[in-house]
Design a protein around this motif. Structure first.
Motif, PDB file in Angstrom:
ATOM      1  N   GLY A 268       0.550  -1.278  -0.114  1.00  0.00           N
ATOM      2  CA  GLY A 268      -0.084   0.157   0.010  1.00  0.00           C
ATOM      3  C   GLY A 268       0.929   1.311   0.147  1.00  0.00           C
ATOM      4  N   ALA A 269       1.944   1.101   0.980  1.00  0.00           N
ATOM      5  CA  ALA A 269       2.907   2.481   0.857  1.00  0.00           C
ATOM      6  C   ALA A 269       3.413   2.662  -0.326  1.00  0.00           C
ATOM      7  N   ARG A 270       3.799   1.608  -0.962  1.00  0.00           N
ATOM      8  CA  ARG A 270       4.654   1.718  -2.295  1.00  0.00           C
ATOM      9  C   ARG A 270       3.770   2.153  -3.192  1.00  0.00           C
ATOM     10  N   LEU A 271       2.458   1.744  -3.519  1.00  0.00           N
ATOM     11  CA  LEU A 271       1.383   2.198  -4.502  1.00  0.00           C
ATOM     12  C   LEU A 271       1.114   3.648  -4.212  1.00  0.00           C
ATOM     13  N   ALA A 272       0.907   4.228  -2.916  1.00  0.00           N
ATOM     14  CA  ALA A 272       0.857   5.503  -2.570  1.00  0.00           C
ATOM     15  C   ALA A 272       1.863   6.584  -3.322  1.00  0.00           C
ATOM     16  N   GLU A 273       2.913   5.997  -3.162  1.00  0.00           N
ATOM     17  CA  GLU A 273       4.350   6.607  -3.614  1.00  0.00           C
ATOM     18  C   GLU A 273       4.444   6.643  -5.162  1.00  0.00           C
ATOM     19  N   LYS A 274       4.505   5.294  -5.844  1.00  0.00           N
ATOM     20  CA  LYS A 274       4.858   5.079  -7.231  1.00  0.00           C
ATOM     21  C   LYS A 274       3.371   5.109  -8.098  1.00  0.00           C
ATOM     22  N   GLY A 275       2.418   4.895  -7.572  1.00  0.00           N
ATOM     23  CA  GLY A 275       1.421   4.499  -8.397  1.00  0.00           C
ATOM     24  C   GLY A 275       1.434   3.392  -9.241  1.00  0.00           C
ATOM     25  N   ASP A 276       0.615   3.306 -10.333  1.00  0.00           N
ATOM     26  CA  ASP A 276       0.585   2.063 -11.403  1.00  0.00           C
ATOM     27  C   ASP A 276       1.591   2.364 -12.351  1.00  0.00           C
ATOM     28  N   LEU A 277       2.526   1.811 -12.225  1.00  0.00           N
ATOM     29  CA  LEU A 277       3.739   2.097 -13.149  1.00  0.00           C
ATOM     30  C   LEU A 277       3.331   1.447 -14.672  1.00  0.00           C
ATOM     31  N   ILE A 278       2.626   0.593 -14.779  1.00  0.00           N
ATOM     32  CA  ILE A 278       2.002  -0.052 -16.263  1.00  0.00           C
ATOM     33  C   ILE A 278       1.113   0.898 -16.665  1.00  0.00           C
ATOM     34  N   ALA A 279       0.182   1.302 -15.866  1.00  0.00           N
ATOM     35  CA  ALA A 279      -0.853   2.240 -16.664  1.00  0.00           C
ATOM     36  C   ALA A 279      -0.239   3.421 -16.952  1.00  0.00           C
ATOM     37  N   ALA A 280       0.773   3.956 -16.314  1.00  0.00           N
ATOM     38  CA  ALA A 280       1.559   5.154 -16.855  1.00  0.00           C
ATOM     39  C   ALA A 280       2.168   5.140 -18.279  1.00  0.00           C
ATOM     40  N   LEU A 281       2.560   4.020 -18.654  1.00  0.00           N
ATOM     41  CA  LEU A 281       3.120   3.782 -19.845  1.00  0.00           C
ATOM     42  C   LEU A 281       2.096   3.778 -21.096  1.00  0.00           C
ATOM     43  N   PRO A 282       2.376   4.497 -22.176  1.00  0.00           N
ATOM     44  CA  PRO A 282       1.389   4.244 -23.231  1.00  0.00           C
ATOM     45  C   PRO A 282       1.697   3.147 -24.004  1.00  0.00           C
ATOM     46  N   ALA A 283       0.975   2.885 -24.808  1.00  0.00           N
ATOM     47  CA  ALA A 283       0.928   1.919 -25.983  1.00  0.00           C
ATOM     48  C   ALA A 283       2.246   1.885 -26.557  1.00  0.00           C
ATOM     49  N   GLN A 284       2.854   0.944 -26.744  1.00  0.00           N
ATOM     50  CA  GLN A 284       4.151   1.104 -27.543  1.00  0.00           C
ATOM     51  C   GLN A 284       4.137   0.837 -29.141  1.00  0.00           C
ATOM     52  N   PRO A 285       4.858   1.415 -29.997  1.00  0.00           N
ATOM     53  CA  PRO A 285       4.645   1.027 -31.341  1.00  0.00           C
ATOM     54  C   PRO A 285       5.398  -0.042 -31.830  1.00  0.00           C
ATOM     55  N   LEU A 286       4.640  -1.202 -31.782  1.00  0.00           N
ATOM     56  CA  LEU A 286       5.141  -2.371 -32.311  1.00  0.00           C
ATOM     57  C   LEU A 286       5.082  -2.525 -33.669  1.00  0.00           C
ATOM     58  N   GLU A 287       4.145  -1.985 -34.290  1.00  0.00           N
ATOM     59  CA  GLU A 287       4.075  -2.126 -35.688  1.00  0.00           C
ATOM     60  C   GLU A 287       5.229  -1.885 -36.864  1.00  0.00           C
ATOM     61  N   PRO A 288       6.042  -0.955 -36.494  1.00  0.00           N
ATOM     62  CA  PRO A 288       7.379  -1.043 -37.452  1.00  0.00           C
ATOM     63  C   PRO A 288       8.172  -2.291 -37.188  1.00  0.00           C
ATOM     64  N   LEU A 289       8.176  -2.796 -35.979  1.00  0.00           N
ATOM     65  CA  LEU A 289       9.054  -4.000 -35.801  1.00  0.00           C
ATOM     66  C   LEU A 289       8.602  -5.172 -36.407  1.00  0.00           C
ATOM     67  N   LEU A 290       7.156  -5.200 -36.239  1.00  0.00           N
ATOM     68  CA  LEU A 290       6.246  -6.159 -37.026  1.00  0.00           C
ATOM     69  C   LEU A 290       6.596  -6.209 -38.319  1.00  0.00           C
ATOM     70  N   ALA A 291       6.587  -5.072 -39.076  1.00  0.00           N
ATOM     71  CA  ALA A 291       6.489  -4.903 -40.452  1.00  0.00           C
ATOM     72  C   ALA A 291       8.077  -5.313 -41.054  1.00  0.00           C
ATOM     73  N   HIS A 292       8.957  -5.179 -40.116  1.00  0.00           N
ATOM     74  CA  HIS A 292      10.398  -5.528 -40.442  1.00  0.00           C
ATOM     75  C   HIS A 292      10.503  -6.862 -40.289  1.00  0.00           C
ATOM     76  N   LEU A 293      10.104  -7.642 -39.196  1.00  0.00           N
ATOM     77  CA  LEU A 293      10.100  -9.188 -39.114  1.00  0.00           C
ATOM     78  C   LEU A 293       9.382  -9.763 -40.176  1.00  0.00           C
ATOM     79  N   ALA A 294       8.321  -9.013 -40.507  1.00  0.00           N
ATOM     80  CA  ALA A 294       7.457  -9.824 -41.853  1.00  0.00           C
ATOM     81  C   ALA A 294       8.191  -9.888 -43.044  1.00  0.00           C
ATOM     82  N   LYS A 295       9.279  -9.139 -42.967  1.00  0.00           N
ATOM     83  CA  LYS A 295       9.783  -9.168 -44.319  1.00  0.00           C
ATOM     84  C   LYS A 295      11.434  -9.877 -44.438  1.00  0.00           C
ATOM     85  N   THR A 296      11.462 -10.155 -43.171  1.00  0.00           N
ATOM     86  CA  THR A 296      12.955 -11.299 -42.764  1.00  0.00           C
ATOM     87  C   THR A 296      12.492 -12.701 -43.286  1.00  0.00           C
TER      88      THR A 296
END
Length: 296
Positions: A268-296
């Motif tokens: 509880g004390a940790r969450l009060a200090e740091k919040g939700d570290l996962i929810a704070a991170l936006p969606a990551q741009p995986l599409e360029p990486l997927l497009a690159h792998l699809a070509k290899t």
């Protein structure tokens, strides 16, 4: 004959019956059912975020962590009117959307919460998850392994959040955009897994069978299928220390923190200090990486 003690509490307009509040659930940690329900309420804004609108599997320990346990997929009966369910492949799952449902399950000694990797009614994943699974009972290299994987992802332009499983492993979570498929995540995971195994052959393995892994840490990229579950961020775990699956900062991983450091009694004390570290991170741009792998 054992005596059953009952009481009731009012939560968000719902009346919940609480049985045996003094029952020890984690005896070594001093956590009774009453304390557990208090801690679940404290965790609820964070735990519910990662369980909401998903198919829930719980692990129930009616007599505490040292007693017999069972996995509960079908919603327990009798079902209170405020509990929502969803049928998937003939199983009637609880959908954990609110605090009354969470405390109802807590009273039933559901000590672990494992939501599906996809939302109700969807066949698409909610996040990318890499599971680092130690072969050894005690693995002093687990944070080293997580750090390596985090650096590889960063080099690919992907930010991520490591989290303790609450047991022995570490999962690395990457928020994703809608539309990416389970198959694409398995392809990405295999690419990263093969790379770290080639670079650190004494540390990582892609070998699924435990008996064939030696002392290596299993890089599990195969979890991405419909029906698979994840130990939710902020779920308690049925370990003596009452550990909680806890998202970490990468600086903490570099300092080699122990998964045992994060428990029901201090989360509880940790969450009060740091919040939700996962929810704070936006969606990551995986599409360029997927497009690159699809070509290899």
């Amino acid at each position: 004959m054992a005596r059953t003690v009952k009481g009731s509490i009012q939560i968000q307009g719902q009346t919940l019956t609480i049985t045996n509040p003094d029952k020890p659930l984690w005896p070594e940690a001093g956590v009774t059912k009453a304390i557990y329900l208090q801690k679940l309420a404290e965790l609820s804004p964070y735990l519910l975020t990662h369980c909401r609108d998903r198919l829930l599997t719980t692990i129930r320990y009616p007599h505490g962590v040292h007693g017999e346990f069972f996995y509960q997929k079908n919603a327990p009966e009798p079902l209170p009117p405020f509990v929502q369910t969803a049928v998937h492949e003939k199983i009637n799952y609880v959908v954990l959307n609110g605090l009354p449902e969470l405390l109802w399950l807590g009273n039933l000694a559901a000590l672990e919460f494992h939501p599906s990797l996809h939302a109700v009614g969807s066949s698409l994943p909610c996040e990318w998850m890499i599971d680092l699974d130690p072969t050894l009972q005690e693995e002093p290299r687990i944070m080293e392994a997580a750090h390596i994987v985090g650096q590889v992802l960063s080099s690919l332009g992907v930010q991520s959040v490591p989290k303790t499983s609450g047991a022995t492993g570490v999962q690395i979570i990457v928020p994703i955009s809608k539309g990416i498929t389970f198959e694409q995540l398995r392809m990405l995971g295999h690419f990263v897994g093969r790379y770290v195994c080639e670079k650190h052959p004494k540390l990582f393995t892609l070998e699924r069978l435990k008996k064939d892994r030696g002392d290596k840490i299993y890089f599990d990229y195969l979890q991405h299928y419909g029906g698979k579950t994840l130990a939710a961020p902020y779920t308690p775990r049925a370990r003596e220390q009452a550990t909680v699956s806890t998202p970490l900062l990468w600086e903490e991983v570099a300092r080699d923190v122990s998964p045992k450091d994060f428990t029901l009694l201090n989360i509880g004390a940790r969450l009060a200090e740091k919040g939700d570290l996962i929810a704070a991170l936006p969606a990551q741009p995986l599409e360029p990486l997927l497009a690159h792998l699809a070509k290899t």
